[in-house]
Design an enzyme around this catalytic site. Structure first.
Site: not given
Ligand SMILES: [Zn+2]
Length: 749
Positions: A243, A245, A355, A556
């Site tokens: 994941h 970001d 997420d 996000h």
């Molecule tokens: Zn995230």
């Protein structure tokens, strides 16, 4: 073995560091030098930097500083015949580059099990069987940052050559995996007792850790690793994942490098483990890799073609789903899917938002219309009060559209593949009776570089093992297909999937949210305008870039407000540039549009445009009003007159009101045919009559159908608002409404 299970367990636990120490031996230091800069320096410019020697234990940078390290050495003759690796730990995130400047493997300090059994990602494989005397040169790019953001002090820790002991490595994973399984099985289970016995025997066989002893120790464990999973075991599709970001506790520029490290590691591990499958979401990240690491990108494309790399998530980024407009969510899907199709020829049919802070009720409709039939998350397991009662369900949106939805049963998108996590796929699963399958995302995201060798080693042991679900390395799409075929009697959740956490983000960084909305409106305006110009003039490439900047910042952790200050500084700079480009585009578009309208014979025409798809009642502020114009003419885009208003006398003084004077007496309003109403408001100044502001509002109502037929279409009324009294007048009955103003409405047609 006496019947003292607690003591036996302690003894077994003490063996683990002993085995661990046997994995790497004959450590031989490499010479190290580094060049530190505040921002990344690309490979081609790296050679121009001045390098200085550095020894282990020395700090080299802080808080997102960047560095190139070079390591040199010679394989000692004593290592002849052995498998030789380098162990590198620069005290931050790092990436090994090949001689052509391509990233080949990420390195991080982060252990990937959470139980501190395994080495960090620091091993670089060099020679399967060394001859001795080989020269070793490694070039490594580093960042003074870690899994969760800046590192206040990055200390160079290690650069050694070492002999890699594969027997010790294999035993380490057999031993630790079964020991962890033992600890999560029920106290009274027979399997647990058998494991304890086997591990104790393996500990007895370990001796001094010689090769034969290691193999004997391993042999003690083999029968326990060969006991198959139960007939009713859940089947879990496991895909390596990271994941990443797009920005969060680090700026965007670091995300580029995180992708380089993580994706290079994934490809490296595919060479070592043929069954390994890795997947990554967010086309934005692929675009970064394409721009910065074209060689790496080519290898990713190849892995996608071979079916070893899965493209995930139909959205451009893993976007917030509360703040962006419906149109933005559509564009997330449009640009996401389009990128995958164009670049890879793959249609991605899942929404991948593990997420994101809640999911609006419109999404199922948007997903179905975008060809997306599978939605995956785990975020709602973090809910503060109300846990969702499902792991597999049908999610129904406002219009009745529905989409198959899976919440990862282990409540984690960073599965460490230890038995204590793997067992949760059954023990935490709320739909064991409705679905025989589940999805597992393993690896560590962000600064963790995705899965390490340890993850894959553990999952190899979990393929078919008593006490655990069955794990198969395969893409999420394989799970989605099986699950949708197999699911029985799934329950339906209607409406929003509200997230009971992170709510404070929605009241922070308000300016980001405001600018996002304004840019959404401005982009719409620009597109409406240029759509009228026809495909050959439509600035699709420019708009594509502008949209992608907006979509990127809907990530996000950006738009909700959870990122660090630098992320917002840079986001606002991007918004500034976006605004500038958009206003230029709008100006050019309006100029083109006005020029395209037939205003022949009209002096100083003014074009009024209604971009909405419905009739609009609004105020039109007339530039030039202050100059005292004498006549207003309104016509449609075909230059057919709708209305002519004449002032007998120009009475409006120059004043401090609505707009700067531009015109000198005549104005023509032109608007598209479907706009059936116009309101012209003219503030006449503050020195008329008794000194109060006097406002006139002219309303023209007409039948929009008439525009199509060309027949009589005009049923004009004139409404005059005389502040503060409202009077309504019909056309042709308009008298003097103020002492110094007289209207003469001509029947225009
Ligand atoms: Zn995230």
């Amino acid at each position: 073995m006496q019947k003292h299970p607690d003591l036996t367990r302690e003894r077994i636990a003490h063996c683990i560091p002993r085995i661990f120490r046997l994995v790497y031996t004959q450590l031989t230091p490499l010479q190290a030098e580094c060049a530190v800069t505040p921002e990344p320096v690309p490979w081609p410019q790296m050679r121009r930097l001045s390098f200085r020697p550095i020894r282990p234990g020395r700090a080299w940078g802080k808080n997102f500083d960047c560095a190139w390290f070079r390591f040199r050495g010679v394989v000692p003759a004593a290592m002849r015949g052995a498998e030789v690796v380098a162990l590198i730990n620069v005290g931050g995130e790092a990436c090994v580059f090949d001689a052509a400047g391509n990233p080949v493997q990420g390195l991080t300090e982060k252990t990937d099990t959470g139980v501190n059994l395994e080495m960090p990602k620091r091993q670089v494989k060099l020679f399967k069987a060394a001859r001795g005397g080989e020269r070793v040169r490694l070039t490594v790019e580093a960042g003074a940052n870690q899994l969760w953001g800046a590192k206040p002090r990055a200390v160079f820790a290690q650069a050694d050559l070492a002999v890699f002991n594969r027997d010790a490595w294999d035993l380490l994973f057999d031993f630790t995996f079964l020991f962890d399984l033992l600890q999560v099985l029920p106290e009274n289970s027979r399997r647990r007792h058998l494991l304890l016995r086997a591990l104790n025997e393996a500990a007895n066989a370990l001796g001094d850790g010689s090769r034969p002893e290691l193999r004997r120790s391993r042999a003690c464990l083999r029968p326990e690793l060969e006991r198959p999973a139960s007939a009713s075991a859940l089947e879990v599709s496991a895909i390596g994942h990271a994941h990443i970001d797009t920005a969060w506790l680090w700026p965007l520029r670091e995300t580029v490098r995180k992708c380089g490290r993580t994706f290079a590691t994934a490809l490296r591990l595919m060479q070592e483990y043929p069954e390994y499958r890795f997947g990554a979401s967010q086309p934005q990240l692929y675009q970064m890799v394409k721009d910065h690491y074209p060689g790496l990108y080519r290898r990713i494309r190849q892995a996608v073609r071979q079916g070893r790399w899965e493209l995930q998530g139909a959205m451009w980024v893993e976007a917030d789903c509360n703040i962006p407009s419906g149109e933005s969510l559509v564009r997330q899907l449009l640009h996401g899917k389009r990128f995958y199709r164009r670049e890879f020829g793959v249609d991605v049919a899942n929404l991948w938002l593990p997420d994101v802070f809640g999911y609006c009720a419109q999404l199922p409709q948007l997903l179905r219309r975008s060809g997306v039939d599978f939605f995956m998350t785990q975020k709602l397991s973090w809910n503060e009060f109300n846990k969702l009662p499902h792991n597999a369900m049908i999610w129904r949106g406002l219009d009745g559209s529905s989409v198959f939805t899976h919440f990862l049963p282990n409540d984690n998108y960073n599965c460490n593949a230890m038995p204590r996590d793997l067992i949760k796929f059954e023990t935490h699963n709320r739909d064991n009776d409705r679905l025989d399958y589940a999805l597992c995302l393993y690896g560590i995201g962000d600064g963790g570089g995705g899965p390490g060798r340890g993850h894959i080693e553990r999952l190899r042991r979990a393929r078919n093992l008593e006490g655990l679900p069955r794990f198969i390395m395969e893409p999420a799409s394989a799970f989605a297909a099986k699950a949708q075929r197999n699911a029985r009697d799934l329950l339906t959740w209607s409406g929003e999937l509200y997230f009971e956490n992170h709510r404070g983000t929605y009241t922070t960084q308000a300016r980001m949210k405001q600018r996002n909305r304004r840019l959404e409106f401005a982009l719409r305006e620009a597109e409406c305008l240029w759509a009228l110009a026809g495909l050959d003039r439509y600035p699709s490439e420019t708009l594509d870039g502008l949209w992608k900047t907006l979509l990127l910042n809907q990530f996000h952790d950006i738009i909700p407000g959870s990122s660090i200050a630098r992320v917002y500084r840079e986001a606002h700079e991007q918004y500034d540039r976006l605004e500038l480009s958009l206003s230029q585009l709008l100006t050019d578009g309006e100029r083109w549009y006005a020029a395209a309208v037939n205003t022949r014979g009209v002096e100083g025409p003014l074009v009024v445009r209604n971009s909405l798809s419905w009739e609009r009642e609004d105020t039109v502020l007339v530039p030039g009003a202050a100059a005292g114009f004498a006549r207003i003419e309104a016509c449609d885009v075909f230059a057919r007159f709708l209305l002519k208003l004449e002032f007998r006398r120009a009475v409006v003084p120059e004043g401090d009101f609505l707009c700067k004077p531009v015109l000198d007496g005549r104005a023509c309003f032109v608007y598209p045919g479907h706009a059936a109403r116009l309101h012209f408001t003219h503030v006449s100044g503050n020195n008329i009559g008794n000194g109060m502001d006097l406002r006139f509002l002219f309303e023209i109502a007409c039948d929009p159908r008439a525009f199509l037929t060309g027949e009589k279409f005009f049923d004009p009324r004139l409404v005059v608002f005389e502040w503060p009294v409202i009077k309504v007048w019909r056309v042709m009955q308009v008298p003097r409404v103020a002492q110094r103003v007289k209207f003469d409405i001509k029947q225009p047609f």
